[in-house]
Structure formats: C-alpha cells, structure tokens
Write an enzyme that holds these catalytic residues in place. Sequence first.
Site, PDB file in Angstrom:
ATOM      1  N   HIS A 115       0.807  -1.221   0.000  1.00 42.00           N
ATOM      2  CA  HIS A 115       0.000   0.000   0.000  1.00 42.00           C
ATOM      3  C   HIS A 115       0.838   1.267   0.000  1.00 42.00           C
ATOM      4  O   HIS A 115       0.359   2.318  -0.419  1.00 42.00           O
ATOM      5  CB  HIS A 115      -0.944   0.006   1.197  1.00 42.00           C
ATOM      6  CG  HIS A 115      -0.244   0.024   2.531  1.00 42.00           C
ATOM      7  ND1 HIS A 115       0.192  -1.118   3.163  1.00 42.00           N
ATOM      8  CD2 HIS A 115       0.101   1.066   3.349  1.00 42.00           C
ATOM      9  CE1 HIS A 115       0.760  -0.800   4.310  1.00 42.00           C
ATOM     10  NE2 HIS A 115       0.735   0.509   4.447  1.00 42.00           N
ATOM     11  N   HIS A 179       4.626   8.263  13.447  1.00 41.49           N
ATOM     12  CA  HIS A 179       3.746   7.127  13.676  1.00 41.49           C
ATOM     13  C   HIS A 179       4.581   5.912  14.059  1.00 41.49           C
ATOM     14  O   HIS A 179       5.758   5.831  13.759  1.00 41.49           O
ATOM     15  CB  HIS A 179       2.852   6.826  12.473  1.00 41.49           C
ATOM     16  CG  HIS A 179       3.531   6.301  11.243  1.00 41.49           C
ATOM     17  ND1 HIS A 179       4.562   6.938  10.607  1.00 41.49           N
ATOM     18  CD2 HIS A 179       3.283   5.180  10.517  1.00 41.49           C
ATOM     19  CE1 HIS A 179       4.922   6.248   9.532  1.00 41.49           C
ATOM     20  NE2 HIS A 179       4.180   5.168   9.464  1.00 41.49           N
TER      21      HIS A 179
END
Length: 314
Positions: A115, A179
């Site tokens: 992705h 993140h």
Amino acid sequence: MSFLLQCLSHTPLKGYVDPLPDVVDEAGRMVATLRAEVEAFDPEIVFLFAPDHYNGFFLDAMPQLCIGTSATSVGDYMTSPGPLDVPRDIAEACARHVVAADIDLAISYRMQVDHGFAQPLEEICGSLARYPVIPLFINSVAPPVISFRRARQFGEAVGEFARGLGKRTLIIGSGGLSHNPPVPQIATAVPEVAERLIAGRNPTPDARAARQQRTIDAATVFATGDSPLHPLNPQWDEAFMANLARQDWAALDAYGNAAITAAAGASAHEVKTWVAANAAMNAATGGHYQVQSRYYRAIPEWIAGFAALTGVTA
C-alpha cells in the site's frame, strides 16, 4: 520539460478505523485536489519513492535502496493487486545513473510493492497503471536504516536522471510522518514472527487477513488514547515539513536516526521518501521550485501524522 512534486502520507487504515466523518471528508477533499492537479499536469513519467512494510522486502536480503524494473502490487488492505506500468528501459537507465553517482542501489526485476506504493498511485494518479512509473524503494522499517543525508543523495541522483529525460515528470514521496504502528522487529520477535520477517513472501489469504486484523485492532485501541504505541508528535511533524518548505538541506541532513525514532516513532523513518522526493525535485529543477505545505492533521485512528506537500517549478 516540467516537474511537479506531490508528497502524501499513506495509511492502510482508511475505511477500517476512521476518524469523525468531517475529518475523513477533509482529508478526502485534499486528496481529490492533489489528484486534480496531477490530472491537469498529465505526467509522461512518475518517479515514486515509497517504503514497504514486510510485504515485498524481507530480511533474507533487505536492501536500503532499490529500483524496480518491473513491479506488482500485492493488494494489501484496500489497494488493488496487479502490475504497475514500469518502463524497463528507463528504469534500467535510471539505475545505471544512480550507481554511477556512487549510490549503492539494488535492482529488482520482480519487485512486489504494498500500500505504500499502491495507495498514492490509486488516490492521486487514478490507478496502478495509469501512468508509466519508476518504483523507488527506501527501507524504513528494518534497522539499520539509512540517514536523511543518504536519502537526499539518492533523490538528487534520481532527479538528475529525470532532468535528462525531457519529460513532464511527476515526483511522489509516499510516507507517514510521526507514527509507530505495531511492526515487529527482528531483535525482539518470537521465532515464528522472525521467520515471517525473514521469508514471508506471498502469504496465504488467511495469514494476510490475520496480520491486517492485528493492525486494525491496534489502531482501534490507539484511537482511545490507551495504547503502548509511541504517540503522534505534531510538533515534530510540522518542524520537519517547515524544513522541507525552506529547502533547508543542512537542517535535514542533521536529523539523526535515533532521535527520529525517539521523537516520532520507529515508522517515522518513512519521511525519508519525502526527503528523497524533494531532493529529486531540487536536482531536476536546478533548485528553482517552491514548496507549499498543503495539509496536516494528527489522526490517531489512522496511527499517522497525516500530511501533504506540493512542489512546483518556480
């Protein structure tokens, strides 16, 4: 000959663990704007810098940098499976140029991408194969990882090559900012997980679904604020984007890997794709481009400092 730069965060959690509808709509409008700009630009070639998340690259032989002369999306999360339109002759010529610039580059004639590559191609280019694309992998999850300085040098070499093509060129950097999703590390992995990190290609549908569900479950907990995962760091994200907007290469080169992990999380190393993409734009335009921060929001549901940045020829 003209150039357009688009940097965009990706997240596998869209549609699985979403923030409030207003935030989803806001991010969606931003992505739609980028896509409209790409459509208007109508690139003849795309150079895409992106990471992988142990879907295409594994520890049996983990390159720091790799160019694909052929690439296929594995179709994880909600991205499409299938081939990218990679012009082999251009990819091979780019590889030769980058290696001649003293960059230690791997080459793959059967690259698998996840992705990190597929989402920007589908969201801002329209599909995996709408435009010819050169896939450029930067290892961002498997220590040891390269420095910001090396990412910049890699991007510069690619940008120099792109400049010589004489084509309308779109340069994309795909990566989350601060993140720290639950990506396992070989140093602490139990044997069965370590084996997946070393040789986990082409898992069964059930195994991929189970892995994805673990990430979805972790995001659900992270969104409640009661998670052991590293928190998002908007201050770090915005300072990083400001350095890119100023094209402050000395400040960017000075970022240390340990400090990045401590401040922004282990997966924040994905921003090296943004560094490389900006450096490519800088080299392709001879420094004659302007950067605009387009969007930023810390989105816990997506475990991401979610952002976008555009560069246009001055």
